[in-house]
Design a protein around this motif. Structure first.
Motif, short mmCIF file in Angstrom:
data_model
loop_
_atom_site.label_atom_id
_atom_site.label_comp_id
_atom_site.label_asym_id
_atom_site.label_seq_id
_atom_site.Cartn_x
_atom_site.Cartn_y
_atom_site.Cartn_z
N GLU A 7 -32.76 48.55 -1.82
CA GLU A 7 -33.65 49.56 -1.23
C GLU A 7 -33.87 50.77 -2.14
N VAL A 8 -32.95 51.01 -3.10
CA VAL A 8 -33.11 52.16 -4.01
C VAL A 8 -33.10 51.73 -5.48
N ASN A 9 -33.08 50.42 -5.77
CA ASN A 9 -33.02 49.93 -7.15
C ASN A 9 -34.26 50.37 -7.92
N GLN A 10 -34.05 51.00 -9.09
CA GLN A 10 -35.12 51.50 -9.97
C GLN A 10 -36.09 52.43 -9.22
N SER A 11 -35.56 53.19 -8.28
CA SER A 11 -36.42 54.09 -7.48
C SER A 11 -36.60 55.47 -8.13
N VAL A 12 -35.80 55.77 -9.16
CA VAL A 12 -35.89 57.08 -9.83
C VAL A 12 -36.40 56.86 -11.25
N SER A 13 -37.61 57.33 -11.52
CA SER A 13 -38.21 57.13 -12.86
C SER A 13 -37.64 58.14 -13.86
N THR A 14 -37.32 57.66 -15.05
CA THR A 14 -36.84 58.55 -16.12
C THR A 14 -37.88 58.63 -17.25
N GLN A 15 -39.00 57.94 -17.04
CA GLN A 15 -40.02 57.88 -18.09
C GLN A 15 -41.03 59.02 -17.93
N ASN A 16 -41.81 59.27 -18.98
CA ASN A 16 -42.87 60.30 -18.99
C ASN A 16 -42.31 61.71 -18.73
N LYS A 17 -41.07 61.96 -19.17
CA LYS A 17 -40.50 63.31 -19.06
C LYS A 17 -40.84 64.07 -20.34
N THR A 18 -41.36 65.27 -20.18
CA THR A 18 -41.91 66.00 -21.34
C THR A 18 -40.84 66.56 -22.28
N THR A 19 -39.68 66.95 -21.75
CA THR A 19 -38.63 67.53 -22.61
C THR A 19 -37.34 66.72 -22.50
N VAL A 20 -36.46 66.92 -23.51
CA VAL A 20 -35.16 66.23 -23.51
C VAL A 20 -34.34 66.64 -22.29
N PHE A 21 -34.41 67.94 -21.95
CA PHE A 21 -33.65 68.43 -20.79
C PHE A 21 -34.08 67.72 -19.50
N ARG A 22 -35.40 67.56 -19.32
CA ARG A 22 -35.91 66.86 -18.12
C ARG A 22 -35.47 65.39 -18.12
N LYS A 23 -35.45 64.81 -19.32
CA LYS A 23 -35.03 63.40 -19.47
C LYS A 23 -33.56 63.25 -19.05
N ILE A 24 -32.70 64.16 -19.56
CA ILE A 24 -31.27 64.12 -19.22
C ILE A 24 -31.09 64.34 -17.72
N LEU A 25 -31.86 65.29 -17.18
CA LEU A 25 -31.78 65.61 -15.76
C LEU A 25 -32.13 64.41 -14.88
N ALA A 26 -33.08 63.60 -15.35
CA ALA A 26 -33.50 62.41 -14.59
C ALA A 26 -32.37 61.39 -14.47
N PHE A 27 -31.50 61.35 -15.49
CA PHE A 27 -30.37 60.41 -15.47
C PHE A 27 -29.17 60.96 -14.70
N PHE A 28 -29.13 62.29 -14.52
CA PHE A 28 -27.99 62.90 -13.83
C PHE A 28 -28.01 62.57 -12.34
N GLY A 29 -26.84 62.26 -11.79
CA GLY A 29 -26.73 61.97 -10.35
C GLY A 29 -25.71 60.93 -9.99
N PRO A 30 -25.83 59.69 -10.55
CA PRO A 30 -24.88 58.63 -10.18
C PRO A 30 -23.42 59.02 -10.35
N ALA A 31 -23.08 59.69 -11.46
CA ALA A 31 -21.67 60.04 -11.72
C ALA A 31 -21.14 61.06 -10.72
N TYR A 32 -22.02 61.90 -10.16
CA TYR A 32 -21.57 62.87 -9.15
C TYR A 32 -21.21 62.16 -7.85
N LEU A 33 -21.97 61.12 -7.52
CA LEU A 33 -21.62 60.32 -6.34
C LEU A 33 -20.28 59.62 -6.56
N VAL A 34 -20.05 59.18 -7.80
CA VAL A 34 -18.77 58.53 -8.14
C VAL A 34 -17.63 59.55 -8.15
N SER A 35 -17.91 60.76 -8.65
CA SER A 35 -16.85 61.76 -8.84
C SER A 35 -16.20 62.17 -7.52
N VAL A 36 -16.94 62.12 -6.40
CA VAL A 36 -16.35 62.55 -5.13
C VAL A 36 -15.19 61.65 -4.71
#
Length: 623
Positions: A7-36
Motif C-alpha cells: 500500500e505504500v511501496n514506492q509511494s515517496v518520490s525522490t526524483q526531480n528534486k532541485t537541490t542536494v538538500f531536498r534530495k537527502i530530505l526525500a530519503f529521510f524517514g525510514p530510519a526514524y521509524l526504525v530508531s524508535v
C-alpha cells in the motif's frame, strides 16, 4: 510476487528534486521509524537498572550496541534497496518451507514480546501521568492500532512526521532531565571506556545489547526503504544507499542519546545517592521529584515514556505485517492484522497483571527483552548471508571487511545469548523441585534451537558449494555429431539439467535433426523460491542456471546449430508439458541422470504423467 508493504511501496518520490538538500530530505524517514524501536520501554528498564547499580560504567555497552545496530540496519537497508525484497521475502526464497515456518513463528514471538514491552510501557506512562490503573491502561492501548491505520492511509510522509514528532518529544524531555540531573561530565566520559565491574554487570550488559539491537527492526528497515521511488540505475542505487546510511546514522545516534540519557539520569540520581536497587520504571518515576527537587522531572519522564510506547508500537505492528506477508505470502486486511498483533501482546499482559498484580511489570519487561535477544541470531545470520551473496546483490554485495565485522557482531550477540540461556536453564535445574520435567522439555527445546541456528549458518555455504559453476560448465561436453543423409525432425526440444546426461541427450538430438533443425534447450529451476515466485525469483541457483543455459546456447551456436532456450520454474512434470504444448515441437529428447528431481521424473511414475500431458513423442536416452 507481491511487493513489501504494497500500500505504500514506492509511494515517496525522490526524483526531480532541485537541490542536494531536498534530495537527502526525500530519503529521510525510514530510519526514524526504525530508531524508535531502539528507545522503546523495554530499553528503559535495562538502562535504569544499569545506571542505578553501576553508575556510568556501562555507557560503553550502549555505545557498542549502537555501533552494532548501525552496521546491521545499514545491511538491512542495503538488502531492501538493491534486491527490492524485505528480509522475510529473501528468507522465503532461500530456505525450505518448513524452516521458513519456524523462522516465521520465532519472528512472531519476537513481535509479541516487543509489543508486550510497548503495551506495558504505555500503560505505565498513563498510570504515572493520569493515575489510570495498569489494567485499564493496557486495554486503552488497543485504540492506537486505529491511529496507525489512520496514519498509513494518510500516506508514508504523514506517518513519518508523526513518529519524528514523538521522537522529538522524547529527545527534548531528556534534554531537560539532563539539565535537572546535572551529571558529572568526567564520569560520563570515563563510562565510555570498556570495563566490567562484576558478573552481575555482565547480565545487565547482555540485557542492554538485547534491548538495543531489535530483530523486528531488521525486517522493518528492509521494507521501509522500498517506500522511496528512485532511479534504479547503478548510480541511482549507490545514491540511495548513501542517503539511507546518512539517515540511519542520524536516527540511531539520536536513539543512543536517549538510551544514554536514561542511564545517566539513573546514575546521577539513584547511584549517586546510594539507591542501587532501582530497576522498576515506576520506582524511578516516584524518586525523581524528591531527588531532583522539581515536579517537572517525573512529568517529562512519563510523557517521554508514553511517546516511546506509542511510537514503537506503530513500528512493531508494521513489522508484524511485513513478517506475515513475507514468510507466508498471506495478505489480510491491515486493521485485522494490527488488532491480532495487539491482542497477542495484550492477553498475556492482562492475565499476568490480573493474577500477580502490578508489581511484576518490571520482570515482564525484562523477560520481553530476553525473548527478543534470543530471536536476534535467527534474523541477523540470514541477513548477513543475503547481503554477502554477489549474485543476489547484483554488484552491491558487502566487502570482505564488512563481512568480517558483521560476522563478529553476530558471533558476539549469539555467544552472549547462548551464555544467558545456559545460565538461566542451569539456574532452573538447580532450584526446580522436578528437574526431570525440565530435562524432558526445556533442554531438548534449547538444543533444537541450537541445531536450527547451525543449519541457518551453514546451509547457504553448502548450497553455494553445490552450485559451483565449474562443475556444470558445458565445455566438458564431448559432442559427436556425424552427418547423415536424411533427418526426420525439424523442431526438437531437449531437456537439459547441466549434468553428464546432457551430453548423450544433445548428441541424440543432433542425430535426429542434423544441422538444419531448430533446437530448444529447456531447463527447469526447482528451488523453493522458484515454486513460490515463478519467473520473479532471483535466487543464487536461478542466476547460475540462466548463465549456464546461455553458455550452452553460445557454444552450440558456434558449432553451427540453431539454438533457442526456455527457462521454466517449478516442478518439471508440470512445467515441461506447458512449454512443450505452447511450442510447435516434433519431439522431446531427455537424458536419464539429473540433479534434484530428474531421476524421479524419469524412473518414477512421473514419466507417465509427463508422457500423457504432451502431444508429441518423448525420446528418453539412457546414459
Amino acid at each position: 510476487m507481491s511487493k513489501s508493504l504494497e500500500e505504500v511501496n514506492q509511494s515517496v518520490s525522490t526524483q526531480n528534486k532541485t537541490t542536494v538538500f531536498r534530495k537527502i530530505l526525500a530519503f529521510f524517514g525510514p530510519a526514524y521509524l526504525v530508531s524508535v524501536g531502539y528507545m522503546d520501554p523495554g530499553n528503559w528498564a535495562t538502562d535504569i537498572a544499569g545506571g542505578s547499580q553501576f553508575g556510568y560504567a556501562l555507557l560503553w555497552v550502549l555505545l557498542m550496541s549502537n555501533m552494532m545496530a548501525l552496521l546491521l540496519q545499514s545491511l538491512s537497508a542495503r538488502l531492501g534497496i538493491v534486491t527490492q525484497r524485505d528480509l522475510a521475502q529473501a528468507s522465503r526464497e532461500t530456505y525450505p518451507r518448513f524452516i521458513n515456518y519456524i523462522l516465521y513463528f520465532l519472528a512472531e514471538i519476537a513481535i509479541a514480546a516487543c509489543d508486550l514491552a510497548e503495551v506495558l510501557g504505555m500503560a505505565i506512562g498513563l498510570n504515572l501521568l493520569f493515575g489510570i490503573p495498569l489494567l485499564q491502561g493496557v486495554m486503552i492501548t488497543v485504540l492506537d492500532t486505529f491511529l496507525l491505520l489512520f496514519l498509513i492511509n494518510k500516506g508514508m510522509r504523514k506517518m513519518e512526521a508523526f513518529i519524528i514528532a514523538l521522537v522529538a518529544i522524547i529527545g527534548f524531555s531528556f534534554i531537560f532531565e539532563m539539565i535537572f540531573a546535572q551529571p558529572e561530565l568526567g564520569s560520563v566520559l570515563k563510562g565510555l571506556i570498556p570495563s566490567m565491574p562484576s558478573e552481575e554487570a555482565l547480565y545487565i550488559a547482555i540485557g542492554i545489547i538485547g534491548a538495543t539491537v531489535m530483530p523486528h527492526n531488521l525486517y522493518l528497515h528492509s521494507s521501509l526503504v522500498q517506500t522511496r521511488k528512485f532511479d534504479r540505475s547503478t548510480a541511482g542505487i549507490k545514491q540511495a544507499l548513501k542517503y539511507n546510511f546518512i539517515d540511519s546514522t542520524i536516527a540511531l545516534n539520536l536513539a543512543f542519546f536517549v538510551n544514554a540519557a536514561i542511564l545517566i539520569l539513573a546514575a546521577a540520581t539513584f547511584y549517586k545517592n546510594g539507591l542501587f536497587e532501582v530497576a522498576e520504571i515506576q520506582d524511578a518515576h516516584k524518586l525523581l521529584e524528591p531527588m531532583l527537587g522539581t515536579q517537572w522531572a517525573p512529568i517529562l519522564f512519563a510523557v517521554a515514556l508514553i511517546a516511546a510506547g506509542q511510537s514503537s508500537t506503530i513500528t512493531g505492528t508494521l513489522a508484524g505485517q511485513i513478517i506475515m506477508e513475507g514468510y507466508l505470502n498471506l495478505r489480510i486486511q491491515p486493521w485485522v492484522r494490527r488488532i491480532i498483533t495487539r491482542l497477542i501482546a495484550i492477553v498475556p499482559a492482562v492475565i499476568v497483571i490480573s493474577i500477580f498484580g502490578e508489581s511484576v511489570t518490571g520482570k515482564m519487561l525484562i523477560l520481553s527483552q530476553v525473548i527478543l535477544s534470543l530471536q536476534l541470531g535467527f534474523a541477523i545470520i540470514p541477513l548477513i548471508h543475503f547481503v554477502s551473496d554477489k549474485s543476489k546483490m547484483k554488484g552491491f554485495a558487502i566487502s570482505k571487511v564488512t563481512q568480517i565485522a558483521s560476522w563478529t557482531v553476530a558471533l558476539i550477540i549469539v555467544s552472549l545469548n547462548a551464555k544467558l540461556v545456559f545460565n538461566e536453564i542451569q539456574g532452573w535445574l538447580e532450584t526446580s523441585e522436578n528437574p526431570i520435567i525440565l530435562w524432558l522439555t526445556v533442554v531438548p527445546l534449547a538444543i533444537s534451537f541450537l541445531i536450527l541456528l547451525l543449519y541457518i549458518v551453514f546451509r547457504p555455504f553448502i548450497s553455494k558449494a553445490k552450485m559451483d559453476i565449474q562443475n556444470h560448465s558445458p565445455h566438458h561436453l564431448a559432442l559427436k555429431f556425424s552427418p547423415s543423409e536424411t533427418y526426420s525432425k525439424k523442431n526438437i526440444a531437449v531437456s537439459v539439467d547441466f549434468s553428464s546426461a546432457d551430453e548423450i541427450a544433445l548428441n541424440s538430438a543432433f542425430e535426429l535433426g542434423g544441422i538444419e533443425a531448430k533446437y530448444t534447450l529447456i531447463h527447469v529451476v526447482e528451488t523453493v523460491g522458484a515454486m513460490v515466485y515463478g519467473e520473479n525469483i532471483e535466487d543464487h541457483e536461478t542466476l547460475i542456471d540462466k548463465k549456464l543455459l546461455n553458455e550452452y546456447k553460445e557454444m552450440l551456436s558456434k558449432k553451427g546449430f540453431s539454438i533457442e532456450t526456455e527457462l521454466g520454474f517449478g516442478r518439471p512434470n508440470k512445467v515441461i508439458p506447458q512449454i512443450i504444448n505452447k511450442g510447435n515441437f516434433d519431439i522431446l529428447v531427455m537424458g536419464t541422470h539429473g540433479h534434484t528431481g530428474f531421476k524421479d521424473l524419469i524412473f518414477g511414475t512421473t514419466v507417465d504423467k509427463l508422457r500423457h500431458k504432451i502431444s508429441i513423442p518423448l525420446f528418453i536416452v539412457k546414459n
